[in-house]
Motif scaffolding. Structure first.
Motif, PDB file in Angstrom:
ATOM      1  N   VAL A 144       0.854  -1.167  -0.396  1.00 28.20           N
ATOM      2  CA  VAL A 144      -0.176   0.325   0.127  1.00 28.20           C
ATOM      3  C   VAL A 144       0.975   1.562   0.420  1.00 28.20           C
ATOM      4  O   VAL A 144       0.485   2.747  -0.430  1.00 28.20           O
ATOM      5  CB  VAL A 144      -0.535  -0.246   1.218  1.00 28.20           C
ATOM      6  N   LYS A 145       2.037   1.250   0.521  1.00 27.45           N
ATOM      7  CA  LYS A 145       3.112   2.332   0.444  1.00 27.45           C
ATOM      8  C   LYS A 145       3.164   2.779  -1.019  1.00 27.45           C
ATOM      9  O   LYS A 145       3.592   3.700  -1.553  1.00 27.45           O
ATOM     10  CB  LYS A 145       4.587   2.131   1.212  1.00 27.45           C
ATOM     11  N   ARG A 146       3.165   1.347  -1.811  1.00 30.43           N
ATOM     12  CA  ARG A 146       3.211   1.645  -3.228  1.00 30.43           C
ATOM     13  C   ARG A 146       2.434   2.194  -4.466  1.00 30.43           C
ATOM     14  O   ARG A 146       2.155   3.349  -5.274  1.00 30.43           O
ATOM     15  CB  ARG A 146       4.512   0.441  -3.324  1.00 30.43           C
ATOM     16  N   THR A 147       1.555   1.043  -4.215  1.00 27.41           N
ATOM     17  CA  THR A 147       0.377   1.512  -5.228  1.00 27.41           C
ATOM     18  C   THR A 147      -1.118   2.760  -4.229  1.00 27.41           C
ATOM     19  O   THR A 147      -1.760   3.282  -4.731  1.00 27.41           O
ATOM     20  CB  THR A 147      -0.843   0.697  -4.949  1.00 27.41           C
ATOM     21  N   GLY A 148      -0.631   3.015  -2.990  1.00 22.04           N
ATOM     22  CA  GLY A 148      -2.164   3.588  -2.527  1.00 22.04           C
ATOM     23  C   GLY A 148      -2.892   3.205  -1.620  1.00 22.04           C
ATOM     24  O   GLY A 148      -3.846   1.946  -2.354  1.00 22.04           O
ATOM     25  N   GLU A 149      -3.844   3.753  -0.956  1.00 20.30           N
ATOM     26  CA  GLU A 149      -4.853   2.991   0.114  1.00 20.30           C
ATOM     27  C   GLU A 149      -6.121   2.872  -0.819  1.00 20.30           C
ATOM     28  O   GLU A 149      -7.129   1.981  -0.070  1.00 20.30           O
ATOM     29  CB  GLU A 149      -5.014   3.712   0.798  1.00 20.30           C
ATOM     30  N   ASP A 150      -6.123   3.519  -2.195  1.00 20.23           N
ATOM     31  CA  ASP A 150      -7.626   2.978  -3.169  1.00 20.23           C
ATOM     32  C   ASP A 150      -7.045   2.597  -4.322  1.00 20.23           C
ATOM     33  O   ASP A 150      -8.377   2.878  -5.080  1.00 20.23           O
ATOM     34  CB  ASP A 150      -7.982   4.200  -3.153  1.00 20.23           C
ATOM     35  N   ALA A 151      -5.675   1.651  -4.338  1.00 20.58           N
ATOM     36  CA  ALA A 151      -5.711   0.297  -5.182  1.00 20.58           C
ATOM     37  C   ALA A 151      -6.826  -0.528  -5.663  1.00 20.58           C
ATOM     38  O   ALA A 151      -7.208  -0.760  -4.668  1.00 20.58           O
ATOM     39  CB  ALA A 151      -4.510   0.273  -5.009  1.00 20.58           C
ATOM     40  N   THR A 152      -6.217  -1.126  -6.813  1.00 19.85           N
ATOM     41  CA  THR A 152      -7.211  -2.409  -6.891  1.00 19.85           C
ATOM     42  C   THR A 152      -5.920  -3.281  -7.133  1.00 19.85           C
ATOM     43  O   THR A 152      -5.059  -3.318  -7.498  1.00 19.85           O
ATOM     44  CB  THR A 152      -8.402  -2.816  -9.024  1.00 19.85           C
ATOM     45  N   ILE A 153      -5.877  -4.541  -6.131  1.00 21.61           N
ATOM     46  CA  ILE A 153      -5.052  -5.527  -6.208  1.00 21.61           C
ATOM     47  C   ILE A 153      -5.207  -6.541  -6.780  1.00 21.61           C
ATOM     48  O   ILE A 153      -6.596  -7.189  -6.395  1.00 21.61           O
ATOM     49  CB  ILE A 153      -4.199  -5.440  -4.656  1.00 21.61           C
ATOM     50  N   GLY A 154      -4.923  -7.671  -7.707  1.00 15.61           N
ATOM     51  CA  GLY A 154      -4.852  -8.837  -7.615  1.00 15.61           C
ATOM     52  C   GLY A 154      -4.284  -9.259  -6.841  1.00 15.61           C
ATOM     53  O   GLY A 154      -3.413  -9.288  -6.316  1.00 15.61           O
ATOM     54  N   ARG A 175      -6.256  -7.612   6.830  1.00 13.31           N
ATOM     55  CA  ARG A 175      -6.083  -6.949   7.219  1.00 13.31           C
ATOM     56  C   ARG A 175      -6.536  -5.227   6.139  1.00 13.31           C
ATOM     57  O   ARG A 175      -6.452  -4.327   6.961  1.00 13.31           O
ATOM     58  CB  ARG A 175      -4.332  -6.499   6.726  1.00 13.31           C
ATOM     59  N   ALA A 176      -6.134  -5.535   5.303  1.00 11.38           N
ATOM     60  CA  ALA A 176      -7.004  -4.513   3.708  1.00 11.38           C
ATOM     61  C   ALA A 176      -8.523  -3.919   4.041  1.00 11.38           C
ATOM     62  O   ALA A 176      -8.302  -2.719   4.466  1.00 11.38           O
ATOM     63  CB  ALA A 176      -6.935  -5.334   2.819  1.00 11.38           C
ATOM     64  N   LYS A 177      -9.111  -4.847   5.244  1.00 12.25           N
ATOM     65  CA  LYS A 177     -10.803  -4.581   5.398  1.00 12.25           C
ATOM     66  C   LYS A 177     -10.486  -3.423   6.564  1.00 12.25           C
ATOM     67  O   LYS A 177     -11.395  -2.669   6.528  1.00 12.25           O
ATOM     68  CB  LYS A 177     -11.623  -5.755   5.445  1.00 12.25           C
ATOM     69  N   ALA A 178      -9.850  -4.250   7.173  1.00 13.37           N
ATOM     70  CA  ALA A 178      -9.834  -3.249   8.839  1.00 13.37           C
ATOM     71  C   ALA A 178      -8.734  -2.289   8.439  1.00 13.37           C
ATOM     72  O   ALA A 178      -9.082  -0.866   9.070  1.00 13.37           O
ATOM     73  CB  ALA A 178      -8.963  -3.635  10.102  1.00 13.37           C
ATOM     74  N   LYS A 179      -7.733  -2.121   8.052  1.00 17.79           N
ATOM     75  CA  LYS A 179      -6.742  -0.421   7.720  1.00 17.79           C
ATOM     76  C   LYS A 179      -6.544  -0.062   6.426  1.00 17.79           C
ATOM     77  O   LYS A 179      -6.628   1.221   6.516  1.00 17.79           O
ATOM     78  CB  LYS A 179      -5.877  -1.152   7.825  1.00 17.79           C
ATOM     79  N   TYR A 180      -7.554  -0.419   5.637  1.00 21.27           N
ATOM     80  CA  TYR A 180      -7.422  -0.019   4.240  1.00 21.27           C
ATOM     81  C   TYR A 180      -8.765  -0.311   3.280  1.00 21.27           C
ATOM     82  O   TYR A 180      -9.107  -0.850   2.457  1.00 21.27           O
ATOM     83  CB  TYR A 180      -6.443   0.007   3.433  1.00 21.27           C
ATOM     84  N   PRO A 181      -9.938   0.311   3.408  1.00 17.74           N
ATOM     85  CA  PRO A 181     -11.401   0.463   3.668  1.00 17.74           C
ATOM     86  C   PRO A 181     -11.498   0.471   1.746  1.00 17.74           C
ATOM     87  O   PRO A 181     -12.301   0.174   1.438  1.00 17.74           O
ATOM     88  CB  PRO A 181     -12.002   0.596   4.337  1.00 17.74           C
ATOM     89  N   LYS A 182     -10.683   1.663   1.675  1.00 13.19           N
ATOM     90  CA  LYS A 182     -10.983   1.582   0.446  1.00 13.19           C
ATOM     91  C   LYS A 182     -10.007   0.804  -0.261  1.00 13.19           C
ATOM     92  O   LYS A 182     -10.170   1.142  -2.043  1.00 13.19           O
ATOM     93  CB  LYS A 182     -10.513   3.510   0.250  1.00 13.19           C
ATOM     94  N   LEU A 183      -9.271  -0.005  -0.331  1.00 11.15           N
ATOM     95  CA  LEU A 183      -8.634  -0.646  -1.064  1.00 11.15           C
ATOM     96  C   LEU A 183      -9.144  -1.830  -1.497  1.00 11.15           C
ATOM     97  O   LEU A 183     -10.016  -1.760  -1.312  1.00 11.15           O
ATOM     98  CB  LEU A 183      -7.231  -1.384  -0.820  1.00 11.15           C
ATOM     99  N   LYS A 184      -9.329  -2.383  -2.916  1.00 12.73           N
ATOM    100  CA  LYS A 184     -10.301  -3.365  -3.493  1.00 12.73           C
ATOM    101  C   LYS A 184      -9.090  -4.833  -4.202  1.00 12.73           C
ATOM    102  O   LYS A 184      -8.733  -4.421  -4.930  1.00 12.73           O
ATOM    103  CB  LYS A 184     -10.490  -2.304  -4.834  1.00 12.73           C
ATOM    104  N   LEU A 185      -9.263  -5.951  -3.517  1.00 14.73           N
ATOM    105  CA  LEU A 185      -8.740  -6.995  -3.306  1.00 14.73           C
ATOM    106  C   LEU A 185      -9.235  -7.558  -4.454  1.00 14.73           C
ATOM    107  O   LEU A 185     -10.988  -7.780  -3.982  1.00 14.73           O
ATOM    108  CB  LEU A 185      -8.282  -7.513  -2.126  1.00 14.73           C
ATOM    109  N   LEU A 186      -9.008  -7.585  -6.174  1.00 14.42           N
ATOM    110  CA  LEU A 186      -9.592  -8.786  -6.365  1.00 14.42           C
ATOM    111  C   LEU A 186     -10.526 -10.420  -5.899  1.00 14.42           C
ATOM    112  O   LEU A 186      -9.412 -10.222  -5.557  1.00 14.42           O
ATOM    113  CB  LEU A 186      -9.291  -8.845  -7.723  1.00 14.42           C
ATOM    114  N   ASP A 187     -11.269 -11.012  -6.131  1.00 17.23           N
ATOM    115  CA  ASP A 187     -11.222 -12.628  -5.613  1.00 17.23           C
ATOM    116  C   ASP A 187      -9.368 -13.786  -5.892  1.00 17.23           C
ATOM    117  O   ASP A 187      -9.375 -12.654  -7.261  1.00 17.23           O
ATOM    118  CB  ASP A 187     -12.420 -13.581  -6.403  1.00 17.23           C
ATOM    119  N   PRO A 188      -9.188 -14.106  -5.145  1.00 16.78           N
ATOM    120  CA  PRO A 188      -7.959 -15.165  -5.689  1.00 16.78           C
ATOM    121  C   PRO A 188      -8.390 -15.554  -6.839  1.00 16.78           C
ATOM    122  O   PRO A 188      -9.072 -16.116  -7.307  1.00 16.78           O
ATOM    123  CB  PRO A 188      -7.984 -15.920  -4.507  1.00 16.78           C
ATOM    124  N   GLN A 189      -6.590 -16.145  -7.783  1.00 13.72           N
ATOM    125  CA  GLN A 189      -6.862 -16.760  -8.510  1.00 13.72           C
ATOM    126  C   GLN A 189      -5.606 -17.760  -8.094  1.00 13.72           C
ATOM    127  O   GLN A 189      -4.603 -17.501  -8.074  1.00 13.72           O
ATOM    128  CB  GLN A 189      -6.776 -15.936 -10.074  1.00 13.72           C
TER     129      GLN A 189
END
Length: 327
Positions: A144-154, A175-189
């Motif tokens: 998140v230090k590199r992507t920002g707190e509102d990024a989309t991450i696969g 961790r993302a849900k608790a600390k970075y609520p704007k982060l969008k984690l895609l479903d694992p592949q």
């Protein structure tokens, strides 16, 4: 044609018969990885062999040639049938271990886990590389230090049934849900044990999600694929790759910027600790809250409530330090 399991069984027979005459008198400690032939588990094997030499035990290293839970459990059963004194397993499918634990107990053998756990199986103990929370929190915080707190991450993982990989994904998500609520984690592949499949999945994710800022390689086998995909798409500096990757596996991608950092531990030290733990179980030596292990730099902790023997804190590898590590 021999099946993959037949090849693994033949390799096990060769391992059991290839020792010196004196090896028959030594207690036997085995480690069954999730898959053979990849750098991560090769490093665990090296550490295990070093520990066996130091501790005066015979070390048996054997596992499936691909990430097959059925083959892995068959190999464990074969080791039990051979009377191997202590058997450790990096679990692919936690649900299948309990009957083997009972089989080992009936034969007065010790069955325990290392690298990946089956906490409800009744295993003797779990040799953990780092806490799941320490690993997951470190990885997502650094990303998140590199992507920002509102990024989309696969997320590109390995085998869908691997308990350690699924646990790490769960920690990352929590961790993302608790600390970075704007982060969008895609479903694992899931790519199984194929780096090529991981590269394909990573490429597809970047195509399907033009706003993608991060890619997490959860399994060591997926690390090269994720790094390669980012480079091939000319997305270095646009999409930040990372994962649980050894320095040797990710070195070129760390230096190119495709994976600016990775998180892991020393698998050779984990292999050493695994064999040491097996020797303690064979000798019925009680573990302490803090244990000095000859051959390791720092004391290792043991939690009697959870049965977890902990190697230590995770490490972060970057371009500034990656060449200091050779595994």
């Amino acid at each position: 044609m021999l099946s993959k399991y037949a090849f693994a069984t033949a390799a096990l027979a060769t391992s059991l018969l290839s020792g010196t005459a004196g090896a028959a008198d030594k207690p036997k400690v085995a480690f069954v990885p999730q898959i053979t032939g990849i750098p991560y588990f090769n490093a665990m094997e090296e550490g295990g062999r070093r520990a066996a030499k130091d501790l005066g035990v015979e070390f048996i290293y054997t596992g499936p040639v691909d990430a097959s839970p059925i083959d892995q459990l068959q190999i464990v059963q074969n080791l039990i049938n051979q009377g191997v004194n202590a058997i450790s397993v990096s679990i692919l499918d936690a649900s299948g271990l309990s009957p083997l634990v009972e089989s080992a107990k009936a034969a007065n053998l010790k069955l325990f886990t290392s690298d990946s756990d089956a906490p409800q199986s009744g295993r003797a103990l779990y040799v953990a590389q780092a806490t799941d929370e320490g690993l997951g929190d470190t990885l997502i915080d650094e990303l998140v230090k590199r992507t920002g707190e509102d990024a989309t991450i696969g997320i590109v993982s390995g085998d869908a049934t691997a308990s350690n990989l699924n646990t790490w994904i769960g920690v990352i998500q929590a961790r993302a849900k608790a600390k970075y609520p704007k982060l969008k984690l895609l479903d694992p592949q899931f790519s199984g044990s194929s780096s090529d499949k991981a590269a394909q999945i990573a490429g597809d994710l970047m195509t399907a999600h033009p706003d993608l800022k991060g890619l997490i390689a959860v399994a060591s086998s997926t690390c090269p694929g994720v790094g390669q995909a980012i480079e091939s798409a000319n997305n270095v500096g646009k999409v930040f790759g990372t994962g649980y990757c050894s320095p040797n596996t990710a070195r070129s991608y760390i230096k190119s910027g495709a994976m600016p950092f990775t998180v892991l531990w020393d698998p050779a030290a984990l292999g050493y600790l695994t064999v040491w733990a097996g020797k303690q179980l064979i000798d019925n030596t009680p573990l302490k809250a803090s244990n000095t292990v000859p051959g390791l730099d720092k004391p290792v902790s043991y939690d009697a409530k959870t049965g977890i023997l902990l190697l230590g804190d995770p490490s972060v590898f970057t371009a500034a330090n990656v060449d200091q590590f050779k595994f």
